[in-house]
Design an enzyme around this catalytic site. Structure first.
Site: not given
Ligand SMILES: [Zn+2]
Length: 465
Positions: A284, A329
């Site tokens: 991410h 995320e």
């Molecule tokens: Zn992470």
């Protein structure tokens, strides 16, 4: 209902089982289908120090060049440009796929001890927290060490969850229990009439570091402000509370703006004869807004970009490989969901995520049907890392839930949670050789997944009855 999702940055979709004792198997090794996997009687390749230094410089360029990468921030914009330029420079086709992300702005926070004496204490709002009234919230403290203690004790109080993270390795195995108080604690306390929540930082070691992270409110309950304190502050307040009344005043000004436009940065190497079959390797791109997100998940971003670079230099794989840098995320999982909405209908053979920092690789966590597991097993053996059931990553969890074979890299995380979600998660904490070892492990597994014969179909979603 008070079942809140926890999108920790260190959390696969499946609770990890007990750590394995050693290598997965000492059985005779099956023949490899993957043409470029290393011979089994040689040790895994060590990184070239100059190449490791180059990879680390990229991490520094991301961390220093973008600033923090909280979803919706200007730093996220810069990070998209920096990483897209890397893919491009490495000869990897790149595109930006739009994602609407939440926009949470930290504002200011202060914590004052007002009884038994006046003193300022360090504090950091939890991500997603609401603000206090402008005058702050002043109330007596109650120390809670288990949700079961909440009861009447919380009413009209500031709750401190003083729940230590247990030490152990892999540390990720001990994260979930403690982080439940960060994720669910505010709503659980609000249900019992608490006015605000403080959470002991989720770490086993501290030099006064405060660890932020996401908190999620149950929609049917009042939203109360929530902040983290260091383990030292939590322990001190808990001791003081045994001696008499402790009063605190918490004032915070975080707020949500309208959702922002962001992008999943997707690098793609098109396959040859199996081009319609996809292997995803992801990390991410977003971070929290403290520190540099160097381990979390800048290291994973470099793993993915460098894996794509190495494979582009090696030659065309049979399957299509996508290196996906997911947009969100930490506080929403919108990147992983947007990827699945756009691409979930395609034939994904496997998804791999790296989101546990830049430590030296130790093992793999895998979520697979028996058929998928049998297929991938020789590739795991070739990696010389141990393997255990359960794993993947938050960003690829929509694919995992759809039955796609999912794998998460488990590096040495002994010190990962020292830095995780703090001002101390900076690029100097990442070792270049360990970072490059991770790239090698991921590159070899990705290459094997993209070339092995006869990928099995996706399984039934694990959550189905
Ligand atoms: Zn992470």
């Amino acid at each position: 209902m008070l079942l809140l999702a926890i999108f920790s940055c260190a959390h696969g979709p499946v609770a990890p089982p007990a750590p394995p004792a050693g290598p997965a198997s000492t059985e005779p090794l099956p023949a490899l289908d993957a043409p470029a996997s290393p011979p089994l009687d040689t040790p895994p390749p060590s990184p070239d120090p100059a190449d490791a230094a180059r990879q680390w410089q990229r991490l520094a360029e991301l961390c220093d060049g973008a600033g923090h990468r909280l979803a919706g921030s200007p730093g996220q914009r810069r990070a998209e440009q920096i990483t897209a330029a890397w893919f491009d420079a490495d000869g990897v086709s790149v595109r930006l796929e739009p994602v609407k992300v939440p926009t949470w702005i930290r504002g200011d926070a202060s914590l004052q001890l007002s009884a038994p004496y006046a003193q300022s204490l360090p504090v950091l709002a939890l991500g997603g927290s609401v603000a206090t009234p402008a005058a702050g919230i002043e109330a007596p403290l109650v120390v809670i060490r288990d949700f079961a203690e909440l009861g009447l004790a919380a009413k009209g109080k500031i709750v401190l969850y003083d729940v230590p993270m247990k030490p152990g390795v892999p540390a990720i195995d001990y994260y979930g229990d403690a982080v439940a108080y960060r994720g669910q604690g505010p709503s659980r306390a609000a249900e019992h009439g608490a006015l605000a929540v403080l959470v002991r930082s989720v770490t086993t070691r501290s030099l006064g570091t405060i660890h932020t992270g996401g908190t999620w409110y149950a929609p049917e309950l009042p939203k109360i402000p929530a902040a983290a304190v260091s383990t030292e502050t939590a322990a001190m307040l808990a001791r003081m509370a045994t001696r008499g009344e402790v009063k605190l005043k918490l004032a915070m000004t975080p707020r949500f703006g309208p959702d922002s436009d962001a992008f999943n940065v997707v690098g793609e190497i098109r396959g040859s004869d199996l081009a319609s079959e996809i292997v995803v390797v992801g990390a991410h791109l977003d971070s929290w807004d403290v520190g540099q997100g160097a381990h979390d998940d800048g290291a994973g971003v470099v793993h993915v970009v460098e894996t794509m670079r190495a494979i582009a230099a090696r030659g065309q794989p049979r399957r299509t490989i996508r290196g996906v840098l997911f947009a969100n995320e930490e506080n929403g999982l919108r990147g992983g969901r947007a990827y699945f909405a756009a691409h979930g209908h395609e034939r994904h053979v496997a998804a791999l995520e790296t989101d546990l920092g830049g430590g030296s690789p130790r093992g793999w966590g895998v979520t697979a049907t028996p058929e998928q597991r049998a297929w991938i097993e020789p590739m795991f053996t070739a990696s010389r890392l141990w393997v255990r059931e359960g794993g993947g990553g938050a960003d690829i969890s929509p694919l995992t839930d759809d039955g796609v074979l999912s794998v998460g890299l488990i590096p040495d995380d002994e010190h990962y949670f020292d830095y995780h979600h703090t001002w101390a998660d900076t690029v100097d904490k990442v070792d270049p050789i360990a970072l490059a070892e991770g790239t090698i492990a991921i590159t070899e597994l990705t290459w094997a997944l993209a070339n092995a014969e006869g990928a099995p179909p996706k399984g039934a979603p694990p959550s189905s009855p």
